[in-house]
Design a protein around this motif. Structure first.
Motif, PDB file in Angstrom:
ATOM      1  N   GLY A  60      -5.972  -7.443  -5.273  1.00 48.35           N
ATOM      2  CA  GLY A  60      -4.746  -7.792  -5.976  1.00 48.35           C
ATOM      3  C   GLY A  60      -3.689  -6.714  -5.915  1.00 48.35           C
ATOM      4  N   ALA A  61      -3.637  -5.990  -4.804  1.00 51.20           N
ATOM      5  CA  ALA A  61      -2.692  -4.879  -4.666  1.00 51.20           C
ATOM      6  C   ALA A  61      -1.267  -5.370  -4.423  1.00 51.20           C
ATOM      7  N   ASN A  62      -0.286  -4.584  -4.877  1.00 46.19           N
ATOM      8  CA  ASN A  62       1.128  -4.902  -4.656  1.00 46.19           C
ATOM      9  C   ASN A  62       1.755  -4.063  -3.547  1.00 46.19           C
ATOM     10  N   SER A  63       1.123  -2.917  -3.202  1.00 44.76           N
ATOM     11  CA  SER A  63       1.681  -2.053  -2.167  1.00 44.76           C
ATOM     12  C   SER A  63       0.562  -1.254  -1.517  1.00 44.76           C
ATOM     13  N   PHE A  64       0.573  -1.201  -0.167  1.00 44.94           N
ATOM     14  CA  PHE A  64      -0.461  -0.458   0.553  1.00 44.94           C
ATOM     15  C   PHE A  64      -0.030  -0.279   2.004  1.00 44.94           C
ATOM     16  N   GLY A  65      -0.621   0.690   2.667  1.00 38.82           N
ATOM     17  CA  GLY A  65      -0.318   0.959   4.060  1.00 38.82           C
ATOM     18  C   GLY A  65      -1.062   0.010   4.974  1.00 38.82           C
ATOM     19  N   ILE A  66      -0.415  -0.384   6.073  1.00 37.02           N
ATOM     20  CA  ILE A  66      -1.031  -1.236   7.088  1.00 37.02           C
ATOM     21  C   ILE A  66      -0.737  -0.658   8.463  1.00 37.02           C
ATOM     22  N   MET A  67      -1.345  -1.247   9.498  1.00 33.81           N
ATOM     23  CA  MET A  67      -1.105  -0.820  10.872  1.00 33.81           C
ATOM     24  C   MET A  67      -1.343   0.674  11.052  1.00 33.81           C
ATOM     25  N   GLY A  68      -2.502   1.144  10.566  1.00 32.43           N
ATOM     26  CA  GLY A  68      -2.808   2.564  10.674  1.00 32.43           C
ATOM     27  C   GLY A  68      -1.841   3.436   9.906  1.00 32.43           C
TER      28      GLY A  68
ATOM     29  N   GLN B  21       1.254   3.087   9.706  1.00 30.34           N
ATOM     30  CA  GLN B  21       2.542   3.155  10.384  1.00 30.34           C
ATOM     31  C   GLN B  21       3.560   2.205   9.753  1.00 30.34           C
ATOM     32  N   ALA B  22       3.118   1.464   8.735  1.00 28.89           N
ATOM     33  CA  ALA B  22       3.994   0.552   8.000  1.00 28.89           C
ATOM     34  C   ALA B  22       3.443   0.408   6.588  1.00 28.89           C
ATOM     35  N   THR B  23       4.316   0.014   5.659  1.00 25.89           N
ATOM     36  CA  THR B  23       3.917  -0.205   4.273  1.00 25.89           C
ATOM     37  C   THR B  23       4.242  -1.636   3.879  1.00 25.89           C
ATOM     38  N   LEU B  24       3.273  -2.318   3.276  1.00 24.25           N
ATOM     39  CA  LEU B  24       3.488  -3.668   2.773  1.00 24.25           C
ATOM     40  C   LEU B  24       3.582  -3.606   1.262  1.00 24.25           C
ATOM     41  N   SER B  25       4.681  -4.133   0.711  1.00 21.95           N
ATOM     42  CA  SER B  25       4.861  -4.176  -0.737  1.00 21.95           C
ATOM     43  C   SER B  25       5.312  -5.573  -1.129  1.00 21.95           C
ATOM     44  N   SER B  26       4.905  -6.015  -2.321  1.00 18.71           N
ATOM     45  CA  SER B  26       5.168  -7.394  -2.721  1.00 18.71           C
ATOM     46  C   SER B  26       5.440  -7.483  -4.209  1.00 18.71           C
ATOM     47  N   THR B  27       6.256  -8.479  -4.591  1.00 18.13           N
ATOM     48  CA  THR B  27       6.507  -8.731  -6.009  1.00 18.13           C
ATOM     49  C   THR B  27       5.349  -9.496  -6.633  1.00 18.13           C
TER      50      THR B  27
END
Length: 221
Positions: A45-53, A55-61
């Motif tokens: 249930g995370a709202n923000s975390f690193g992806i693609m090694g 090299q990018a950050t995914l964040s969501s409301t």
């Protein structure tokens, strides 16, 4: 005089190219940056975390959940998305699903801009039978200006239900993509790819404007 005209034509072409960034759909590709979500722990249930090694950050409301593939047996031995529904995956055994109880906006921000972005999309199965859905995707440059128009991922109907399989949606941009924003209710995503960096046209435009100013000052002198 001819030299001056040629210079003006060249600068005009540079400025036009910077102003007319284009986005075009692209077929599925394997990019230098890739994320299959296989290394993540189910649930969270995370709202923000690193992806693609990282090299990018995914964040969501809205919270995002890492789920296992659902093969058609709701609530069986797979984690699925719980009350958020069930979903298939495109590759491997896990995917990423957005909480379907709240309409959410998710942003993927790249450490360095890319020229291509794509992934496999769908909706959580709790939304099956409502209507045909279009997932909206917006691409932004490093100045946080939207590139081109809003893109759509169509999830087709099979009879009265949404097709449960994952559907590719990917794009190539003439302006480097600094971030991707997508909206929806219970959106699921898997096998995300991003391609190489292209020269940023904005600095070219800035140089062109500077040269025009310099030429004008020389003519007045």
């Amino acid at each position: 005089m001819m030299k001056g005209r040629v210079t003006y034509i060249f600068l005009a072409a540079c400025l036009a190219g910077a102003a007319n960034a284009q986005i075009s759909p692209t077929a599925a590709f394997s990019g230098a940056l890739h994320e299959s979500f296989e290394s993540f722990t189910l649930g969270s249930g995370a709202n923000s975390f690193g992806i693609m090694g990282n090299q990018a950050t995914l964040s969501s409301t809205a919270p995002n959940y890492f789920y296992e593939d659902w093969t058609g047996l709701a609530g069986n031995h797979h984690f699925s998305l719980g009350a958020k529904g069930w979903a298939q995956v495109e590759q491997g055994g896990k995917g990423l699903g957005m909480d379907s109880s709240t309409f959410g906006t998710t942003t993927i921000t790249f450490n360095s801009p890319v020229s291509q972005f794509g992934g496999y999309w769908n909706y959580a199965e709790t939304l099956q039978g409502f209507n045909q859905f279009l997932i909206t995707v917006k691409l932004y440059d490093s100045s946080d200006v939207q590139i081109g128009t809003t893109q759509l991922v169509n999830v087709p109907l099979v009879g009265d239900l949404l097709d449960p399989s994952m559907h590719w949606g990917g794009w190539t941009s003439t302006t480097p993509i600094a971030k991707v924003v997508y909206n929806g209710l219970g959106v699921v995503l898997d096998n995300v790819n991003a391609g190489g960096v292209v020269p940023e046209p904005a600095p070219i435009a800035a140089v062109g404007i500077g040269l025009l100013g310099l030429m004008r000052r020389r003519r007045k002198a």
